[in-house]
Design a protein around this motif. Sequence first.
Motif, PDB file in Angstrom:
ATOM      1  N   THR A 129      -1.352  19.847  18.994  1.00 43.99           N
ATOM      2  CA  THR A 129      -1.796  18.716  18.269  1.00 43.99           C
ATOM      3  C   THR A 129      -3.736  19.536  18.508  1.00 43.99           C
ATOM      4  O   THR A 129      -3.546  19.661  19.194  1.00 43.99           O
ATOM      5  CB  THR A 129      -2.043  17.368  18.515  1.00 43.99           C
ATOM      6  OG1 THR A 129      -1.078  16.736  18.212  1.00 43.99           O
ATOM      7  CG2 THR A 129      -2.849  16.659  18.065  1.00 43.99           C
ATOM      8  N   PRO A 151      -8.475  19.657  10.322  1.00 47.55           N
ATOM      9  CA  PRO A 151      -7.929  18.814   9.338  1.00 47.55           C
ATOM     10  C   PRO A 151      -6.488  19.066   8.661  1.00 47.55           C
ATOM     11  O   PRO A 151      -7.059  20.774   9.138  1.00 47.55           O
ATOM     12  CB  PRO A 151      -8.819  18.651   8.507  1.00 47.55           C
ATOM     13  CG  PRO A 151     -10.094  18.969   8.815  1.00 47.55           C
ATOM     14  CD  PRO A 151      -9.842  19.413  10.328  1.00 47.55           C
ATOM     15  N   ALA A 152      -5.656  18.869   8.183  1.00 48.92           N
ATOM     16  CA  ALA A 152      -4.797  19.903   7.954  1.00 48.92           C
ATOM     17  C   ALA A 152      -5.335  21.076   6.678  1.00 48.92           C
ATOM     18  O   ALA A 152      -4.520  22.256   6.664  1.00 48.92           O
ATOM     19  CB  ALA A 152      -3.441  18.917   7.214  1.00 48.92           C
ATOM     20  N   HIS A 185      -4.358  25.467   7.148  1.00 53.79           N
ATOM     21  CA  HIS A 185      -3.425  25.162   6.339  1.00 53.79           C
ATOM     22  C   HIS A 185      -3.773  26.776   5.743  1.00 53.79           C
ATOM     23  O   HIS A 185      -3.509  27.508   5.722  1.00 53.79           O
ATOM     24  CB  HIS A 185      -3.205  24.295   5.184  1.00 53.79           C
ATOM     25  CG  HIS A 185      -1.954  25.227   3.918  1.00 53.79           C
ATOM     26  ND1 HIS A 185      -2.302  26.283   2.590  1.00 53.79           N
ATOM     27  CD2 HIS A 185      -0.590  25.339   3.977  1.00 53.79           C
ATOM     28  CE1 HIS A 185      -1.593  26.926   2.583  1.00 53.79           C
ATOM     29  NE2 HIS A 185      -0.063  25.830   3.034  1.00 53.79           N
ATOM     30  N   ASN A 224      -0.718  22.649   2.400  1.00 49.17           N
ATOM     31  CA  ASN A 224      -1.430  21.466   3.865  1.00 49.17           C
ATOM     32  C   ASN A 224      -0.241  20.316   4.176  1.00 49.17           C
ATOM     33  O   ASN A 224      -0.615  19.555   5.096  1.00 49.17           O
ATOM     34  CB  ASN A 224      -2.653  20.503   3.228  1.00 49.17           C
ATOM     35  CG  ASN A 224      -3.925  21.035   2.728  1.00 49.17           C
ATOM     36  OD1 ASN A 224      -4.240  22.189   2.619  1.00 49.17           O
ATOM     37  ND2 ASN A 224      -4.557  20.480   1.864  1.00 49.17           N
ATOM     38  N   ARG A 225       0.838  20.975   3.980  1.00 52.17           N
ATOM     39  CA  ARG A 225       1.996  20.175   4.820  1.00 52.17           C
ATOM     40  C   ARG A 225       2.828  21.074   4.833  1.00 52.17           C
ATOM     41  O   ARG A 225       3.420  20.220   6.531  1.00 52.17           O
ATOM     42  CB  ARG A 225       2.224  19.119   3.325  1.00 52.17           C
ATOM     43  CG  ARG A 225       2.267  18.376   3.445  1.00 52.17           C
ATOM     44  CD  ARG A 225       2.756  16.880   2.514  1.00 52.17           C
ATOM     45  NE  ARG A 225       3.356  17.855   1.191  1.00 52.17           N
ATOM     46  CZ  ARG A 225       4.653  17.632   0.318  1.00 52.17           C
ATOM     47  NH1 ARG A 225       4.758  16.226   1.728  1.00 52.17           N
ATOM     48  NH2 ARG A 225       4.660  18.521   0.496  1.00 52.17           N
ATOM     49  N   LEU A 250       2.743  20.638   8.924  1.00 54.78           N
ATOM     50  CA  LEU A 250       1.763  19.761   9.023  1.00 54.78           C
ATOM     51  C   LEU A 250       1.569  18.526   8.677  1.00 54.78           C
ATOM     52  O   LEU A 250       2.086  18.318   8.362  1.00 54.78           O
ATOM     53  CB  LEU A 250       0.810  20.947   8.625  1.00 54.78           C
ATOM     54  CG  LEU A 250       0.516  22.332   8.654  1.00 54.78           C
ATOM     55  CD1 LEU A 250      -0.810  23.117   7.929  1.00 54.78           C
ATOM     56  CD2 LEU A 250       0.272  22.799  10.006  1.00 54.78           C
ATOM     57  N   ASP A 251       1.334  17.539  10.249  1.00 59.00           N
ATOM     58  CA  ASP A 251       1.285  16.494   9.653  1.00 59.00           C
ATOM     59  C   ASP A 251      -0.074  15.883  10.606  1.00 59.00           C
ATOM     60  O   ASP A 251      -0.653  15.839  11.512  1.00 59.00           O
ATOM     61  CB  ASP A 251       2.131  16.015  10.515  1.00 59.00           C
ATOM     62  CG  ASP A 251       2.375  14.170  10.675  1.00 59.00           C
ATOM     63  OD1 ASP A 251       2.140  13.550   9.508  1.00 59.00           O
ATOM     64  OD2 ASP A 251       2.766  13.540  11.410  1.00 59.00           O
ATOM     65  N   GLU A 252      -0.723  15.324   9.212  1.00 54.31           N
ATOM     66  CA  GLU A 252      -2.551  14.714   9.375  1.00 54.31           C
ATOM     67  C   GLU A 252      -2.730  13.825  10.200  1.00 54.31           C
ATOM     68  O   GLU A 252      -1.960  12.845   9.680  1.00 54.31           O
ATOM     69  CB  GLU A 252      -2.943  15.005   8.655  1.00 54.31           C
ATOM     70  CG  GLU A 252      -4.713  15.330   8.495  1.00 54.31           C
ATOM     71  CD  GLU A 252      -5.725  15.822   7.146  1.00 54.31           C
ATOM     72  OE1 GLU A 252      -6.150  16.490   7.155  1.00 54.31           O
ATOM     73  OE2 GLU A 252      -5.581  14.891   6.539  1.00 54.31           O
ATOM     74  N   THR A 301      -4.818  17.413  13.381  1.00 54.40           N
ATOM     75  CA  THR A 301      -3.266  17.723  12.860  1.00 54.40           C
ATOM     76  C   THR A 301      -2.235  18.159  13.362  1.00 54.40           C
ATOM     77  O   THR A 301      -2.580  18.819  14.810  1.00 54.40           O
ATOM     78  CB  THR A 301      -3.309  18.928  11.947  1.00 54.40           C
ATOM     79  OG1 THR A 301      -4.732  18.832  11.169  1.00 54.40           O
ATOM     80  CG2 THR A 301      -2.204  19.354  10.922  1.00 54.40           C
TER      81      THR A 301
END
Length: 111
Positions: free
Chosen positions: A12, A16-17, A21, A44-45, A66-68, A73
Amino acid sequence: MSDGCSCTLTRTLDTPAATVHRAWTTPGGTEVPLTGSCLDVHENRLLVVGVDVPGRAEPSVMAVELDEDGPATRIELRQTCDTAEERDMAEQGSTMLLDSLTRFLAEGPTG
C-alpha cells in the motif's frame, strides 16, 4: 497446496491510483530489465503484462491490480509460474519492482 505455482505480493502506497498507474506505464527514465508486452490495460485499475522468461516458451503473466482507498493505493501483483524456482525468482523480481516503484514515487522523476 494449490496446483501450479504463483507469486502474489501486496503493498500500500500513500499515492493516488492514477499516479501509480502512470509510474508503471511511463516511468520517467527509470529502466527495468524486463521484456514483454501488455496484454490488458484498464487505466488506474489493472495492468496485465506477458513477461519474457529465459528458457520458457510462453511468457509468464504478471497482473498489477490497483485498488484506490482514499489518498492511498493498494497494489496487488500476481504472477503465474511453472516451478517453485521460477516462483522464487518472480517473487524476488517483483519485490525489486515494488521497491523501485516506491522509491520513484517518494523521490519523483530524476532530471
